[in-house]
Structures are given as C-alpha cells and as structure tokens.
Scaffold this motif. Structure first.
Motif, PDB file in Angstrom:
ATOM      1  N   VAL A  84      40.113  44.322  31.392  1.00 11.63           N
ATOM      2  CA  VAL A  84      40.233  43.631  32.679  1.00 11.63           C
ATOM      3  C   VAL A  84      39.937  44.612  33.811  1.00 11.63           C
ATOM      4  N   LEU A  85      40.571  45.801  33.720  1.00 12.88           N
ATOM      5  CA  LEU A  85      40.353  46.817  34.759  1.00 12.88           C
ATOM      6  C   LEU A  85      38.898  47.285  34.761  1.00 12.88           C
ATOM      7  N   TYR A  87      36.305  45.637  33.861  1.00  9.29           N
ATOM      8  CA  TYR A  87      35.462  44.573  34.408  1.00  9.29           C
ATOM      9  C   TYR A  87      35.405  44.677  35.931  1.00  9.29           C
ATOM     10  N   ILE A  88      36.584  44.821  36.554  1.00 10.47           N
ATOM     11  CA  ILE A  88      36.611  44.893  38.019  1.00 10.47           C
ATOM     12  C   ILE A  88      35.946  46.179  38.491  1.00 10.47           C
ATOM     13  N   ALA A  89      36.284  47.303  37.826  1.00  9.60           N
ATOM     14  CA  ALA A  89      35.683  48.577  38.226  1.00  9.60           C
ATOM     15  C   ALA A  89      34.167  48.522  38.048  1.00  9.60           C
ATOM     16  N   PHE A  91      32.331  45.884  38.230  1.00 11.24           N
ATOM     17  CA  PHE A  91      31.778  45.046  39.297  1.00 11.24           C
ATOM     18  C   PHE A  91      31.612  45.870  40.571  1.00 11.24           C
ATOM     19  N   ILE A  92      32.629  46.687  40.889  1.00 10.00           N
ATOM     20  CA  ILE A  92      32.549  47.498  42.105  1.00 10.00           C
ATOM     21  C   ILE A  92      31.350  48.436  42.034  1.00 10.00           C
ATOM     22  N   PRO A  96      26.358  46.120  43.466  1.00 10.78           N
ATOM     23  CA  PRO A  96      25.338  46.404  44.470  1.00 10.78           C
ATOM     24  C   PRO A  96      23.960  46.661  43.846  1.00 10.78           C
ATOM     25  N   PHE A 100      25.381  40.109  41.955  1.00  6.26           N
ATOM     26  CA  PHE A 100      26.602  39.399  41.581  1.00  6.26           C
ATOM     27  C   PHE A 100      26.434  38.624  40.280  1.00  6.26           C
ATOM     28  N   ALA A 104      28.974  39.792  37.345  1.00  8.36           N
ATOM     29  CA  ALA A 104      30.125  38.912  37.136  1.00  8.36           C
ATOM     30  C   ALA A 104      29.910  38.056  35.892  1.00  8.36           C
ATOM     31  N   GLY A 108      32.089  38.662  32.650  1.00 10.58           N
ATOM     32  CA  GLY A 108      32.986  37.546  32.374  1.00 10.58           C
ATOM     33  C   GLY A 108      32.775  36.995  30.977  1.00 10.58           C
ATOM     34  N   LEU A 146      26.555  37.578  48.959  1.00 14.17           N
ATOM     35  CA  LEU A 146      26.905  38.210  47.687  1.00 14.17           C
ATOM     36  C   LEU A 146      25.782  39.164  47.293  1.00 14.17           C
ATOM     37  N   PRO A 147      26.111  40.288  46.624  1.00 11.03           N
ATOM     38  CA  PRO A 147      25.066  41.258  46.268  1.00 11.03           C
ATOM     39  C   PRO A 147      23.955  40.590  45.459  1.00 11.03           C
TER      40      PRO A 147
ATOM     41  N   LEU B 218      46.802  41.038  34.495  1.00 10.50           N
ATOM     42  CA  LEU B 218      47.149  42.206  33.680  1.00 10.50           C
ATOM     43  C   LEU B 218      48.377  41.922  32.824  1.00 10.50           C
ATOM     44  N   PRO B 396      39.292  35.051  32.675  1.00 14.16           N
ATOM     45  CA  PRO B 396      38.039  35.601  33.217  1.00 14.16           C
ATOM     46  C   PRO B 396      37.540  34.824  34.434  1.00 14.16           C
ATOM     47  N   LEU B 399      39.412  35.970  37.367  1.00 16.49           N
ATOM     48  CA  LEU B 399      38.938  37.294  37.795  1.00 16.49           C
ATOM     49  C   LEU B 399      37.662  37.172  38.634  1.00 16.49           C
ATOM     50  N   ILE B 400      36.744  36.308  38.208  1.00 12.83           N
ATOM     51  CA  ILE B 400      35.502  36.138  38.981  1.00 12.83           C
ATOM     52  C   ILE B 400      35.841  35.641  40.393  1.00 12.83           C
ATOM     53  N   MET B 403      37.339  38.423  42.519  1.00 12.93           N
ATOM     54  CA  MET B 403      36.381  39.426  42.986  1.00 12.93           C
ATOM     55  C   MET B 403      35.538  38.868  44.125  1.00 12.93           C
ATOM     56  N   PHE B 407      35.656  40.164  47.971  1.00 13.42           N
ATOM     57  CA  PHE B 407      34.382  40.600  48.546  1.00 13.42           C
ATOM     58  C   PHE B 407      34.104  39.867  49.855  1.00 13.42           C
ATOM     59  N   VAL B 413      31.997  45.533  48.608  1.00 16.67           N
ATOM     60  CA  VAL B 413      32.755  45.713  47.374  1.00 16.67           C
ATOM     61  C   VAL B 413      33.984  46.580  47.612  1.00 16.67           C
ATOM     62  N   VAL B 416      36.950  44.674  46.973  1.00 17.25           N
ATOM     63  CA  VAL B 416      37.261  44.534  45.546  1.00 17.25           C
ATOM     64  C   VAL B 416      38.008  45.770  45.057  1.00 17.25           C
ATOM     65  N   MET B 419      41.541  45.515  46.124  1.00 22.44           N
ATOM     66  CA  MET B 419      42.182  44.543  45.247  1.00 22.44           C
ATOM     67  C   MET B 419      42.567  45.191  43.924  1.00 22.44           C
ATOM     68  N   LEU B 420      41.658  45.971  43.363  1.00 24.42           N
ATOM     69  CA  LEU B 420      41.908  46.598  42.059  1.00 24.42           C
ATOM     70  C   LEU B 420      43.078  47.574  42.144  1.00 24.42           C
TER      71      LEU B 420
END
Lengths: 157, 509
Positions: A84-85, A87-89, A91-92, A96, A100, A104, A108, A146-147, B218, B396, B399-400, B403, B407, B413, B416, B419-420
């Motif tokens: 999960v972490l 995935y977010i990291a 994405f960050i 870019p 997106f 994502a 996902g 969105l990117p 989490l 999931p 989560l989308i 994010m 954003f 980002v 985001v 947020m994390l």
C-alpha cells in the motif's frame, strides 16, 4: 505495531528539542514583544514535557508491555501494508513521468491482484474502469490537471 | 428573517442540491455499512469533489453523508457483530443479540427510527441556538477567540479516551504542523526545510485524507481493523422493519429524549463526536435503567438512547463550528477547512453576511434526516447485496480516490506526499493509543490561535493581562486554565500514588 511509550516519548522529546532550537534562529519582529518563535517554542516545550511523562510511564511499564509488539501481523500482512505504501510512494515518484492513468491503473491492478490472491483479468477490468472514470471525473469534469506523462496519448475527452 | 429563510429554502430545494444530497446519502450509507470504513473517511473521500462545488451543495453533501453513515454503521453491527463505524460500537452486542434471536428487523428498525429522531432533535437545537449564539459571538474580539480556540483544543485533548498526555501530544502535533510555512505576522518561513512547497504550509485536505483514509487502509491491510477474514454468514433481514418499533419507543420515550439531548450536548464539545456520544448515553441509560442486567443481551433500551445520541451529536457538532468557527468533531473540522478554502470565514460573521448559508445548513440537516428514513429502509433490505463488494477490491479503489483527491487540491504530487506521511503517522498514533482527533483540531485551529494571540498582543503592546481584560475572555480564560490545572493535578496525584495502572509485576511476585 505497538511501541513502548518510552520510545515514543524519546522521539517526542527529541522532536520538541529540535523545534525549540530551530525556533531560536527565527528573526524577531521589530518593536514587538512576541515574534514568530513564540508558538514553536511553546509547542516544543510541550513536546519535551509530555515526552518526559511518556518516557517515565513507559519505563515503569517495560516489564508488562515490553518494548515492541507486532501483534498478529503475519509476513503476508506486513507485505500487504508495505505494498500500500509502495503504491502511494510509486505514484508520487512516477506519476509526473508516466502519467496518472498508467501509474494509478497499473499499481491499482497489481495491488488488487495481490489482495485477491489472483483474479488477474477481472482485477484488470475493475482497475482500468475505475482509473478511466476517475480520470474523466477529475480531469474532464472538474478540470484538475492530472499528470499526463509521456507514454500515453491524451484521451480525446 | 423570513426572506432569508425563503432564500435558504430555495437554495436547498434546488434539484441539483437535492440530487447531490441523495447521491451523497447513498455514498454515506455504503461507506458507513462497510465494516472498518468510518463516517469521517466518507467525508474525507468526498472533500476533493466538494472542493469544486458551491458552498451550499458542498455542505449539504457532507451533512447527508454523515447522517447516513452513522446509521449505516449499525447494519454490520447488528448482522455481523462488527460495528461499521466506531459510533455503533457501544450497543453492538444488543443489536447483534437481537439478530441472533431472529429480531434483526426490530433492532435495525429501532436504530433507524431513533437515528432519524435524534438527528432531527440535533438539527432543531442547532437551528435554534446557533443564531442566538452568533449574536453573542459578534461581540467577541481577538482575546475571546484566542480563549475559545484554546478552550476547544483543551476539551479535544482531554475529552478523548485514553491517557491525557497522549491526547496532549496529539494536539501539539497538530499545532506544530499548523506552524509549518510562512509565519502569518512576520513573514518568517518556519520548519520548511528549504522546500518551496512547504512555504504555503501543510495543506489541510491532503493531511485529512492521509490521517483518516490512508491510516484505515493500512489498518485493514495489516488485519488489525475489523472485517478482514470474516467468516460469519450475512443474515438477511426478513419481515417488516418497523413492526414492534412503536411500542419500544413508547416504553423508552424518556431514553429517546435523554439520548437526543445528551448526544447533542456531547456533540457540541470539541473533540467529542458520535462515538463518545453513543458510549456516554449508553452508560447513562444503563445507570438509570430498572433492568441494567439486560444490557448487552439484546435489550432495546440502551439502543434507543445511544442510537439517537450518535445521530444527534452530528447536529451539535455544527453549533460551535458555525457560530465560532471551532469544530465540534472531526467532520466539522473538515467542514471548517472547506469553508476556509472557499474564501469564507467560519464564525459569527457568516450570520451577518450570509445568513442564508446558515439557514440552508439547518434545512439540509432536516432534509438529510428525513431522507434517512427511506434510504435507511432500503439499506436494511439490501444489505446482503451491499456486502458482496469485497474489501479486497474496494481498498485499491479508495487508494486511487485518495491520491487523486490529495493531488487535486494544489495540483501537485506534493499533496500526495503529505497524505502519505501523515497517513503513516496517524496509523502509528492509533496503534499506540494516541487519539487522532486532537491533532486534526490542532491543525485547523493552530493558525487561528496564533493569529488571535499575536493580534491581541499587538493591540495590548505585549501586556499578557489583556487576555483577562474583557469579561467573557476572562471567564473563558479562567475555565480553560482551571481545566489544565485539574488535569495536571489528577496526573500528579496518580503519579505520587505510584503505579496503579501497572501494578502487575509487584503483585505477581
């Protein structure tokens, strides 16, 4: 993940000290008794005090609660949370560049496959649908830039 | 006044606003009914969308979402013994036992009717007291606001469950995050670590989404929240839902009144929301009951009190939020963040300049609670279908949405990333018994407290006694300081008495 209060207290205490030290470098406001350092210093002192209370309390409890407990977290579950972490990291870091939709959507999808232990095709369909609908709702309707990324062409809508 | 009311009616009974409320209500029912997903999470997910709406539909959507989500939490509580939101936890044994006795329709029907009545009472109290209080609040100056915000944060830190020191650390963390960025009075960058993105401060919405949504995902992933690996079959609710509810309500009408009023009062307190309202009123009901031994065994008496209280508290929480700009719970903390982002100044001046907005919120509350009746009925009837959406797919997707939401506020980002980080922080806090609500309130109110303090000091030329110059400010100040002294004295007494809470090792020897 449960840490002994003393460990948290130590982090809180050190963080408070750092905040106080950093606040001393702020420029005072001319002609005023209180400057921008006042609130950070008060907050930092609060951290130091509560950190001390936590350390003493945690030290007293060290026999009963120990220092660190990972209750019921099997390696598989830890991996789930780590993903999960990640995935977010990811994405960050990647959105870019890849855009997106790819970041994502692919992330996902993989996450869903991992959580469901399989179901590759249906997960792909759901992830693709959710990403496309989100993209449409936020980029097209709400005008959020969105990117875009370099790999995919811009969608016609 | 009647003009304003007419305008407000026009604003709410607009097809677009009503459609938004209906959609938000269905969304709230779904999220609340999913074990492990709270009402605050529903609002946090909704915020990025409301960000792009006008204030009235945005606020109406939030009102509708929370009213539905708090009731919907009763559904998995009754049918699976997993409270859908923390607010349903107080009476989960009663509703689940009723289900086991084949009376799921009685339990859920009672919960629904009580939720509607409690919600309406909370809304009525909100509608009557907010304008009156706003008149008083118009006399307030920076000193009063400083004390009011400090008082609110004091409540938030010490009302929440657990050790007071943990509430305090949580509060300080929120206040600290609020100081990050360019200082409001002197233009000094604080704790930005050279980052240009941090100069503008930590954005509130990504912080919210992280603290309420990411931390929950989490928790679910680690399996420490409810709902993962549940094996229990879902029971369908058969039979008429509302038969048998009326006699229950008639028998426990005192409890209904007590729960609704008590719930509203607890909702007003900053930091105490629907879950605390339910626990307190359940305990009070048990204390005054003639049959306290039947509580927790499928008895409807405590259910009447607590399920009316948790919905009533929602209206109560809006009173300090609308009148003083001080949130009564986490949901109204989000609301205040939204109002600020929309360039409005939550507080009594709303009453002066945009009274129609205030009345529209009241009307939205009544509409939402009336809407709860049919929507809640449908949810009870279709709960089996609702639970077919597996959490493995839902997480999931959440989560989308998180994010994108984080954003969308600043279109970077960096949101985001905020947020994390705060998601991880909030997760660790909750795991270790630190309440998250004080941090959120600190984050919202930190800037306001500092600004009011600095402005008061500039006015008074640095004389601290100015905070006690005005009667209301002095009263609030004395009360706040008294609470701090009491808490400190209590802590010191426990300290000197030794270690009552951890007496295990010495007695074991």
């Amino acid at each position: 993940m449960k840490l002994n209060d003393a460990i948290i207290g130590l982090v809180v205490l050190l963080g408070g000290l750092a905040a106080i030290l950093q606040a001393q470098t702020f420029q005072p406001t001319h002609g005023q008794a209180y400057g921008p350092d006042l609130f950070p210093t008060i907050i930092g002192s609060g951290f130091v005090l509560s950190g001390l209370v936590l350390i003493v309390g945690g030290w007293r409890e060290r026999q009963t609660v120990g220092w660190l407990r990972l209750e019921g977290a099997s390696p598989g579950r830890l991996l789930d949370a780590g993903l999960v972490l990640a995935y977010i990291a990811g994405f960050i870091g990647l959105a870019p560049v890849l855009g997106f939709l790819l970041t994502a959507g692919l992330g996902g999808w993989l996450l869903m496959v991992r959580f469901r232990r399989g179901h590759w095709l249906s997960s792909l369909a759901i992830a693709a649908l959710v990403t496309l609908v989100t993209d449409w709702a936020f980029r097209t309707v709400l005008l959020v830039p969105l990117p875009q990324g370099a790999l995919l062409p811009r969608l016609p809508w | 006044m009647s003009d304003t009311l007419a305008i407000a009616f026009g604003l709410v009974f607009d097809p677009y606003v009503l459609a938004v409320m209906l959609a938000a209500g269905a969304f709230g029912l779904f999220v609340g009914a999913m074990p492990g997903l709270t009402a605050t999470l529903a609002v946090a997910l909704l915020v990025p969308v409301t960000f792009f709406m006008d204030p009235i539909p945005a606020l109406a959507a939030i009102v509708a979402t929370t009213a539905m989500a708090i009731f919907a939490g009763d559904l998995p509580g009754a049918l699976l013994r997993i409270p859908g939101t923390p607010a349903s936890a107080a009476y989960v044994d009663d509703t689940h036992q009723l289900t086991l006795q084949g009376k799921a329709n009685l339990g859920l029907g009672t919960a629904l009717i009580c939720a509607v009545i409690g919600g309406l009472v909370g809304a009525a109290i909100l509608a009557f007291t907010a304008p009156l209080l706003a008149e008083v609040a118009l006399q307030f100056s920076t000193q009063e606001y400083f004390w009011l915000a400090t008082f609110g944060l004091t409540c938030a830190a010490f009302v929440s469950t657990g050790k007071p020191v943990k509430g305090l650390v949580s509060l300080l963390l929120g206040l600290f995050i609020a100081t990050i960025g360019i200082d409001i009075m002197a233009g000094q960058p604080r704790f930005t670590m050279g980052s240009v993105e941090l100069m503008g401060g930590v954005s509130f919405i990504p912080a919210m989404i992280g603290m309420f949504a990411i931390s929950e995902v989490l928790r679910w992933a680690l399996g420490s929240g409810g709902g993962r690996d549940q094996a229990e079959p879902v029971r369908q609710v058969t039979g008429a839902v509302f038969t048998g509810v009326l006699p229950v309500l008639r028998r426990y009408k005192l409890g209904l009144v007590r729960g609704s009023l008590g719930g509203t009062a607890i909702g007003i307190l900053p930091g105490a929301g629907a879950d605390i309202a339910a626990w307190v009123t359940y305990a009070v009901s048990k204390k005054f009951s003639e049959t306290p031994e039947r509580y927790g065994t499928g008895h409807t008496e405590g259910l009447v009190d607590a399920s009316s209280a948790n919905n009533a508290s929602l209206g109560g929480a809006w009173i300090p939020a609308l009148v003083f700009g001080i949130p009564g719970d986490t949901v109204t903390a989000i609301v205040i963040g939204i109002l600020y982002m929309k360039g409005m100044n939550p507080g009594p001046t709303v009453m002066l300049y945009q009274p129609e907005l205030l009345y529209a919120v009241f009307i939205a509350f009544f509409v939402a609670n009336l809407l709860l009746l049919p929507l809640g009925y449908l949810a009870i009837k279709s709960y089996g279908q609702m639970l077919r959406v597996p959490r493995e797919v839902l997480m999931p997707i959440i989560l989308i949405l998180c994010m994108v939401g984080a954003f969308a506020i600043n279109n970077t980002v960096f949101g985001v990333a905020i947020m994390l980080v705060l998601g991880i922080v909030a997760f660790l806090m909750e795991e270790n018994g630190f309440p998250v609500a004080p941090a959120i309130l600190g984050l919202v109110l930190g800037t306001m407290i500092e600004r009011n303090f600095m402005q008061s000091m500039i006015k008074a030329d640095g004389n601290l006694l100015a905070f006690f110059d005005r009667p209301i400010a002095a009263t609030l100040g004395v009360i706040t300081i008294a609470i701090w002294l009491l808490v400190a004295a209590g802590a010191a007494r426990r300290w000197w008495r030794g270690r009552p809470s951890t007496a295990v090792p010495s007695s074991a020897e």
